[in-house]
Structure formats: C-alpha cells, structure tokens
Enzyme design. Structure first.
Site, PDB file in Angstrom:
ATOM      1  N   ALA A  45       0.832  -1.207   0.000  1.00 50.36           N
ATOM      2  CA  ALA A  45       0.000   0.000   0.000  1.00 50.36           C
ATOM      3  C   ALA A  45       0.869   1.259   0.000  1.00 50.36           C
ATOM      4  O   ALA A  45       0.563   2.228  -0.693  1.00 50.36           O
ATOM      5  CB  ALA A  45      -0.940  -0.010   1.204  1.00 50.36           C
ATOM      6  N   GLU A  46       1.951   1.247   0.779  1.00 48.83           N
ATOM      7  CA  GLU A  46       2.836   2.418   0.829  1.00 48.83           C
ATOM      8  C   GLU A  46       4.293   1.994   0.935  1.00 48.83           C
ATOM      9  O   GLU A  46       4.628   1.041   1.649  1.00 48.83           O
ATOM     10  CB  GLU A  46       2.523   3.315   2.038  1.00 48.83           C
ATOM     11  CG  GLU A  46       1.108   3.821   2.112  1.00 48.83           C
ATOM     12  CD  GLU A  46       0.779   4.896   1.098  1.00 48.83           C
ATOM     13  OE1 GLU A  46       1.729   5.433   0.484  1.00 48.83           O
ATOM     14  OE2 GLU A  46      -0.409   5.204   0.947  1.00 48.83           O
ATOM     15  N   THR A  47       5.138   2.741   0.239  1.00 46.87           N
ATOM     16  CA  THR A  47       6.577   2.689   0.436  1.00 46.87           C
ATOM     17  C   THR A  47       7.014   4.086   0.861  1.00 46.87           C
ATOM     18  O   THR A  47       6.695   5.065   0.188  1.00 46.87           O
ATOM     19  CB  THR A  47       7.320   2.265  -0.838  1.00 46.87           C
ATOM     20  OG1 THR A  47       6.933   0.923  -1.174  1.00 46.87           O
ATOM     21  CG2 THR A  47       8.822   2.313  -0.651  1.00 46.87           C
TER      22      THR A  47
END
Length: 266
Positions: A45-47
């Site tokens: 979902a997020e880096t």
C-alpha cells in the site's frame, strides 16, 4: 546501486497483521520516477522514503501508482525503523512532509503519531456512494483540500454492515478523491472503519493512520469524547488509539519489523 529496505507491519501486535509498509532511509532523494518504480516493485500500500536534511527528517510516501500527501502507517513504520534499526536517539522524531509537520513519539511499547486534524464536511454524493457500496448510507462527508475533494467518508448503520460491505471497486474508483472511507459505531471499540482507494492502486488498505485524522474529530463530536478506541476491520485488521487535541490528532499503535533486504539496481 544498492539500497537497504525494511518491511514493517504497522498497527500490529503480531506478525502478518496490521498494515505492511516498506521503508527506505536514503542519504539523498532519488528521482521521483525512480521512487515510484520502487514502490510499484514492492507493491505494498505504501513505500516510505526518509532523508535527513539540515538536521530534519523529510518523508515522502508512494503507493504502487502515485505519491500521496499523508500516510499514517508508513510514518509509524519509518519511525520504528529509525529508532530500532538506525538507533535514532531520544524519544521523539519530527518529520516534515507535503502536509506539514508530523511528530512520532515513544510511549511504552507504542508509537504515537501527532498529525493535523482533517475535517470533512457533508456533501451531496449519497446516492453515488450508496450505489458504489451496494448498501444504504446514513450520510456522506467530503474532505476538501486544494482544488477539490481529497477523501470521501460514508457513515453506515452499524459495524456488521461495515464488515460485510463488498463495494464495486470500479465504481469507487470513479468517485471524486483518492479513496472512500466507510465507518460506523463499533461493538467493542468506539468506531470501526474500512478504506478503499482503487484509483491510486489500493483496492483496500489494511490499516490507515491518515484516515483517522478525519474519523477522530467526527466521532469525537458525535460521541462527546476525545479519547477513542478504533479498529480498522480489514482482513488483516488493526487497532488504533486516537485522541483529539484541538487541531491535532494523536494516533497510537504498535509496529513490528518483519524483513530487511537490499534492492540491487544497476
């Protein structure tokens, strides 16, 4: 080029729960397109990417398809990595980002996010949101930032309806804003929620810190209390402890380091 990465489950008390985020501590910023490619490769979902400039930590977040202005779970994950992997001294880390100043502090076995309040206002999209969700909605609110709607919040009748909801993701992607947040009063918690953002490559986010900057002021006013227990009832699930302090929201949770590795790019 070799880059170290660290995968953390945020808002998790045991492995493979909460929301996984990838964290890179960089010496300098990489090209924007390259950071986006890295985020797409990890497909979480997020880096998050963090760089120290003039004694301040700067943070940016990328989904597999886009950079976003605010992300709670990847900020929690980044602070965990800085404290536990890189030995950042003290009990507080201050970040700067596109949304302003953010602070993460240690409180026992939890990390506490200090984020700005994001207040949503009623809007006239009830029919469209209800159709996309496939269930009746009590009300719809919109968070306006910049030139238009940033997020949508739909209030449902109860926790069971939130848990059972199976939205039409193509219809959700056509709604204005980055994503659609659904919420209701909880059975064991003050409120529960889920978050769908297919337009930016996230069909359903497991646990979303930033949406609680919207949810906390809403439920604080509705329930008449500033300290709230929350649960994001995705398949992985995650518990959050939220407090409203004027125009700031404090969001506490635990984090676990799951993996370390190296990205090898010639």
């Amino acid at each position: 080029m070799t880059l170290e990465f660290h995968q953390v489950d945020a808002f998790a008390q045991q492995p493979f729960t909460g929301n996984p985020a990838m964290v890179y501590r960089l010496d300098r910023w990489l090209d924007d397109a390259f950071m986006q490619q890295i985020a797409a490769e990890h497909n979480l979902a997020e880096t998050a990417f963090v760089v120290k400039e003039d004694e301040a930590w700067h943070i940016r977040w990328f989904t597999p398809t886009a950079e976003v202005p605010l992300c709670g779970h990847a900020t929690l994950a980044s602070a965990h990595v800085l404290f536990e992997v890189y030995g950042e001294p003290g009990e507080v880390i201050d970040f700067t980002c596109l949304s302003g100043a953010l602070r993460v502090s240690r409180a026992g076995d939890r990390l506490v996010l200090d984020f700005p309040v994001r207040r949503a206002q009623p809007c006239e999209l009830r029919a469209e949101v209800s159709q996309a969700l496939g269930v009746p909605v009590e009300s719809v609110l919109a968070l306006h930032e910049g030139q238009g709607i940033q997020e949508l919040l739909a209030i449902l009748s109860n926790e069971a309806t939130v848990r059972a909801c199976k939205p039409d993701l193509a219809a959700v992607a056509r709604l204005p804003g980055l994503g659609l947040l659904i919420s209701a009063a909880g059975e064991r918690h003050d409120f529960v929620s889920r978050y769908f953002a297919p337009a930016i490559g996230i069909d359903e986010d497991p646990v979303t810190g930033s949406t609680h900057c919207i949810l906390t002021p809403y439920w604080a006013q509705r329930l008449g209390k500033n300290a709230l227990s929350a649960y994001q009832c995705s398949a992985r699930g995650g518990e959050l402890h939220c407090e409203l302090h004027g125009e700031r929201v404090k969001i506490a949770g635990q984090a676990l380091l799951i993996a370390n590795g190296r990205l090898l790019v010639k």
